[in-house]
Each structure stands twice: as structure tokens, then as C-alpha cells.
Design a protein around this motif. Structure first.
Motif, PDB file in Angstrom:
ATOM      1  N   VAL A 118       1.946  13.621   7.829  1.00 21.93           N
ATOM      2  CA  VAL A 118       2.511  14.624   8.734  1.00 21.93           C
ATOM      3  C   VAL A 118       3.031  15.811   7.941  1.00 21.93           C
ATOM      4  O   VAL A 118       3.872  15.656   7.054  1.00 21.93           O
ATOM      5  CB  VAL A 118       3.640  14.012   9.585  1.00 21.93           C
ATOM      6  N   ASN A 119       2.533  16.989   8.268  1.00 26.57           N
ATOM      7  CA  ASN A 119       3.008  18.236   7.651  1.00 26.57           C
ATOM      8  C   ASN A 119       3.973  18.896   8.626  1.00 26.57           C
ATOM      9  O   ASN A 119       3.563  19.484   9.627  1.00 26.57           O
ATOM     10  CB  ASN A 119       1.834  19.150   7.335  1.00 26.57           C
ATOM     11  N   TYR A 120       5.267  18.781   8.340  1.00 27.91           N
ATOM     12  CA  TYR A 120       6.305  19.138   9.304  1.00 27.91           C
ATOM     13  C   TYR A 120       6.422  20.637   9.528  1.00 27.91           C
ATOM     14  O   TYR A 120       6.937  21.082  10.542  1.00 27.91           O
ATOM     15  CB  TYR A 120       7.650  18.542   8.870  1.00 27.91           C
ATOM     16  N   GLN A 126       5.201  15.815   4.293  1.00 26.61           N
ATOM     17  CA  GLN A 126       5.208  16.950   3.371  1.00 26.61           C
ATOM     18  C   GLN A 126       5.026  18.236   4.165  1.00 26.61           C
ATOM     19  O   GLN A 126       4.489  18.221   5.271  1.00 26.61           O
ATOM     20  CB  GLN A 126       4.088  16.832   2.339  1.00 26.61           C
ATOM     21  N   GLY A 127       5.451  19.348   3.589  1.00 25.26           N
ATOM     22  CA  GLY A 127       5.301  20.613   4.289  1.00 25.26           C
ATOM     23  C   GLY A 127       5.533  21.800   3.386  1.00 25.26           C
ATOM     24  O   GLY A 127       5.713  21.672   2.175  1.00 25.26           O
ATOM     25  N   HIS A 174       7.941   8.205   3.025  1.00 21.50           N
ATOM     26  CA  HIS A 174       7.358   8.626   1.741  1.00 21.50           C
ATOM     27  C   HIS A 174       7.284  10.142   1.838  1.00 21.50           C
ATOM     28  O   HIS A 174       6.337  10.692   2.401  1.00 21.50           O
ATOM     29  CB  HIS A 174       5.976   7.976   1.612  1.00 21.50           C
ATOM     30  N   ALA A 175       8.297  10.834   1.326  1.00 23.57           N
ATOM     31  CA  ALA A 175       8.499  12.212   1.772  1.00 23.57           C
ATOM     32  C   ALA A 175       8.903  13.161   0.647  1.00 23.57           C
ATOM     33  O   ALA A 175       9.595  12.775  -0.299  1.00 23.57           O
ATOM     34  CB  ALA A 175       9.570  12.239   2.862  1.00 23.57           C
ATOM     35  N   LEU A 176       8.448  14.392   0.782  1.00 18.85           N
ATOM     36  CA  LEU A 176       8.890  15.552   0.014  1.00 18.85           C
ATOM     37  C   LEU A 176       8.423  15.506  -1.441  1.00 18.85           C
ATOM     38  O   LEU A 176       9.007  14.826  -2.295  1.00 18.85           O
ATOM     39  CB  LEU A 176      10.410  15.709   0.079  1.00 18.85           C
ATOM     40  N   PRO A 211       7.936  19.901  -5.702  1.00 13.93           N
ATOM     41  CA  PRO A 211       8.277  21.298  -5.399  1.00 13.93           C
ATOM     42  C   PRO A 211       9.128  21.461  -4.146  1.00 13.93           C
ATOM     43  O   PRO A 211       9.977  22.362  -4.087  1.00 13.93           O
ATOM     44  CB  PRO A 211       6.901  21.960  -5.238  1.00 13.93           C
ATOM     45  N   GLU A 212       8.930  20.598  -3.150  1.00 12.20           N
ATOM     46  CA  GLU A 212       9.782  20.664  -1.959  1.00 12.20           C
ATOM     47  C   GLU A 212      11.216  20.297  -2.297  1.00 12.20           C
ATOM     48  O   GLU A 212      12.168  20.940  -1.825  1.00 12.20           O
ATOM     49  CB  GLU A 212       9.244  19.740  -0.878  1.00 12.20           C
ATOM     50  N   VAL A 213      11.387  19.254  -3.080  1.00 12.53           N
ATOM     51  CA  VAL A 213      12.737  18.858  -3.505  1.00 12.53           C
ATOM     52  C   VAL A 213      13.388  19.994  -4.276  1.00 12.53           C
ATOM     53  O   VAL A 213      14.570  20.323  -4.075  1.00 12.53           O
ATOM     54  CB  VAL A 213      12.681  17.574  -4.358  1.00 12.53           C
ATOM     55  N   LEU A 214      12.621  20.630  -5.151  1.00 10.31           N
ATOM     56  CA  LEU A 214      13.149  21.748  -5.941  1.00 10.31           C
ATOM     57  C   LEU A 214      13.500  22.918  -5.031  1.00 10.31           C
ATOM     58  O   LEU A 214      14.538  23.582  -5.230  1.00 10.31           O
ATOM     59  CB  LEU A 214      12.106  22.160  -6.981  1.00 10.31           C
ATOM     60  N   HIS A 215      12.672  23.189  -4.034  1.00  8.50           N
ATOM     61  CA  HIS A 215      12.956  24.264  -3.071  1.00  8.50           C
ATOM     62  C   HIS A 215      14.261  23.990  -2.329  1.00  8.50           C
ATOM     63  O   HIS A 215      15.099  24.897  -2.170  1.00  8.50           O
ATOM     64  CB  HIS A 215      11.792  24.371  -2.081  1.00  8.50           C
TER      65      HIS A 215
END
Length: 408
Positions: A60-62, A110-111, A139-141, A144-148
Motif C-alpha cells: 500500500v502506497n499511502y 510505503q509512500g 512492514h513500513a517506511l 528515506p521516509e524515516v529520514l524525511h
């Protein structure tokens, strides 16, 4: 002087480690079938029972709103774009219901790097999921998303991870790695979202926090074969340090509809890359076949080139579909490919704990003949819960300041 193929074969079969120069020589010069035989031998040594695993989850791309603007991505939309979206919590819950109905146990979430989603949005979503589905896994992020999230929240990466774990995060996917060489990342316009060291640093912090993660590589853009090997060696070094990776997945760049354009690498290049990954990543137990970019038959052939896992049923996919790939395999077809290749199929978790026989052999499950998308075409609805979080972008502030159109 590089050792002969016979010498290297003896070392590989004996469980020895390849150094960088040897791996590059094999990648460039060894016959494809030789690489396949060696990779298959390593796979059989690590997994002697002849079982090939897979997972039933949903990708799923939120949100597709993203400020990173990687030039190899056909999925993202700029802030304020008419086609930009954020999924509502209820939409995500419905997707989980559908996943559970198909025997799934996990959401791969992820997104894009959306400036209007603060860390509280993720915490509230994760808590909402866990309240409704206590045993369902997130199972998420990607790193780079965490860094964002860390940057926009002005928090450290370890602090972000601890808050997300407290809210329900179970593991971290390996997306956003591309090639872990900064020369390449700058050319792909993804250096600013995460340098190679930053991507590895997030994974190191995740492993230290007790999370297991996967690792990935997207090849076939501007990198050299030597840089592909550098990527693998950096992953191997971090795995030596932490042991936190459960699996490695590689796939070819999908060029259609992207700013960068170009052409896709061949299936032979994919099989050679998969095989050399199995030989170099001697401390990774599991390699996944990327049927979603290569198709079912090359995915099946991957099982003779080092892969021991067929990845995910996926149910939904938006990113590579936007770049032109639209392969679909439901559980029945994945199992058929595994068994036709001479293996036994077993469902698994993200941690590679086995769950047993296929769901469709235990009960009736509807066939999945086409991967779902994030939303139906033309759906531009804005989730009501976004009003609970302050807008950061100018476009979002303008949107919220505009009163809704009257209903006829």
C-alpha cells in the motif's frame, strides 16, 4: 591475479568469501550458467530442504505526494498536483480487511515524502491499525521516509524509530536504496532524500532498535557494474555488523513514463545480478525473486539462480505499475511456479517463520487476476482526518482555506 574459476568455485562451495576484485571478475566474465550453478549450490547449502517461501501481504502506497523528485520515478506527484492523494485511515483499514480475507498477515506500507504528514499522522495510523488488528504486521517506511520524518519533525532517527515502534511498527522495508554510491544517487536526484551513508545509517539504527529489515537494489540506470558490486559489499559489511537484514531483493529499473527514460536491462542481466548477489551476500539467508518486474517465468527461473523466496503476492502495486510493469500473480500462480520448478511452497512471515500450506488449499479464496491500485481512477477525495494535523506546504494551506463546493 584473479584466481581461476575452478579455484573460486572450490572456495564458494566450501563456504568461503569472495573479495571485491574476484566478485567483479565473475560478474563481468563468468559464464551465466556457471554463475547460476554456483548460486544454486549456495542456495541449496543454506536451504537444503527444497522449500521455497512466499508471503501474502499488500503493498500500500499511502501517498504519492513527494518532494524528493527522483528522476527514475513515475509514481510521485508534486505538492499541490491535481493527481496527488493521501489515503484515509478507513481506506487503509478496508485494504487490510481485503488482505486478511485472502490469507494475508502484513501490510507493506510505503509512500512519498509528503511534507503535510507529520510524525503524529503515522503514529495515529499505526495505533489505529493495531487497535483493530492486533496480530497484523506493519512492514513500513523505507529509510528515506524515516529520514524525511526525522527532518520534518526535527528529531533524531533513533527517536523517530522508537516512537514508531511504540505506535506499532514491526519491521522496515529496504526501499530507497537504489544504488548505495553517492555519484549515482546525485545523478538520479535521490542523494538529497538519503545519501548512501544515511540509508545505511537508518538501517543500522533500526537494527539496534531491535527491528528486522530487508535490503534492496535497483540497477540499470547510470551505475557501473563496479558500483553494483560496491552496493552489495556495503550491505554485506552492515550485515556483518548487525545481522539485522532478513532478505535481499534486486530489480531492474523500469523506464516507462519516467523523466530519465532509457531502456530496461535484460532478463539475463537480472539473472546474473541475482546470482552474483547470492555469491557476494554470503551472510544473507534469503534472496527474493522479483517477479513483479521480471514476470512469472523469469521469477521461476530465479529459483535456479540463487533465490529461495518468491516474494509477495502483493495484492496491490502502484510504483512499478506507473513505470509500465503490470505483472500479477496470486497465491495459486505463485505456488504453481514454485512447484513446477521442483520445490515445496510454504507461506511465511517477514521474519521467515513458516506458516504452512497455501491458503487456497485450506479454504476457498477468490482469484486475483489483476493487482489493485491505491484508489479508483478519478477519486480525489481528501481524508477528513487530515484536518487534525497542521498544513506545512503552501498548497495544502491554500486548499484548506478554500471552503468546500456546495453540494447540489
Amino acid at each position: 591475479m584473479t584466481p581461476s574459476l575452478d579455484t573460486l568455485a572450490a572456495r564458494i562451495l566450501g563456504g568461503g568469501r569472495l573479495v571485491a576484485e574476484e566478485a567483479l571478475h565473475l560478474y563481468r566474465h563468468a559464464p551465466t550458467l556457471w554463475l547460476g550453478r554456483m548460486a544454486d549450490a549456495v542456495r541449496r547449502r543454506k536451504h537444503p530442504d527444497g522449500v521455497v517461501t512466499y508471503i501474502i501481504d499488500r503493498n500500500v502506497n499511502y501517498t504519492n505526494v513527494c518532494v524528493a523528485r527522483c528522476n527514475f520515478c513515475a509514481f510521485y506527484r508534486t505538492v499541490g498536483h491535481a493527481d496527488g492523494y493521501v489515503l484515509g485511515f478507513d481506506e487503509i483499514y478496508r485494504k487490510i480487511d481485503q488482505t486478511i480475507a485472502l490469507g494475508g498477515n502484513q501490510l507493506l506500507l510505503q509512500g512519498g515524502h509528503n511534507p503535510d504528514l507529520p510524525i503524529a499522522w503515522y503514529e495515529d495510523l499505526f495505533r489505529g491499525v493495531k487497535a483493530r488488528y492486533p496480530d497484523f504486521k506493519l512492514h513500513a517506511l523505507s529509510p528515506p521516509e524515516v529520514l524525511h520524518i526525522a527532518r520534518t519533525s526535527r528529531l533524531s532517527v533513533p527517536d523517530v524509530l522508537q516512537r514508531l515502534i511504540a505506535a506499532g511498527l514491526d519491521s522496515v522495508p529496504g526501499g530507497g536504496a537504489e544504488i548505495l554510491v553517492d555519484r549515482v544517487r546525485k545523478l538520479l536526484n535521490c542523494y538529497s532524500k538519503a545519501s548512501a551513508d544515511e540509508w545505511l545509517g537508518v538501517m543500522r539504527d533500526a537494527h539496534r532498535a531491535g527491528l528486522r529489515t530487508t535490503a534492496t537494489m535497483m540497477y540499470g540506470t547510470v551505475e557501473t557494474d563496479q558500483e553494483r558490486l560496491e552496493h552489495l559489499l556495503r550491505l554485506r559489511a552492515l550485515q556483518d555488523e548487525t545481522g539485522g537484514f532478513t532478505a535481499f531483493i534486486t530489480w531492474s529499473y523500469q523506464p516507462e513514463h519516467t523523466e530519465r527514460g532509457g531502456s530496461e536491462a535484460t532478463g539475463v542481466d537480472y539473472l546474473r545480478t541475482l546470482a552474483i548477489a547470492r555469491l557476494v551476500l554470503d551472510n544473507f539467508d534469503n534472496l527474493q525473486a522479483s517477479w513483479v518486474t521480471q514476470g512469472g517465468k523469469v521469477g521461476q527461473l530465479s529459483l535456479a539462480f540463487g533465490a529461495n523466496d518468491m516474494g509477495s503476492v502483493m495484492i496491490e502495486e502502484n510504483v512499478v505499475r506507473a513505470a509500465g510493469a503490470a505483472y500479477c500473480m496470486d497465491e495459486l500462480e505463485i505456488v504453481r511456479n514454485i512447484e513446477d520448478a521442483g520445490f515445496t511452497a510454504s507461506r511465511r512471515t517477514m521474519h521467515y517463520d513458516r506458516l504452512g500450506t497455501p491458503v487456497f488449499r485450506e479454504r476457498e479464496v477468490p482469484r486475483l487476476l489483476e493487482l489493485a491500485t491505491a484508489r479508483d481512477a478519478g477519486d480525489t477525495s481528501i481524508p477528513a482526518e487530515l484536518a487534525n494535523y497542521p498544513a506545512r506546504s503552501a498548497a495544502s494551506k491554500r486548499q484548506r482555506a478554500t471552503p468546500p463546493s456546495p453540494v447540489a
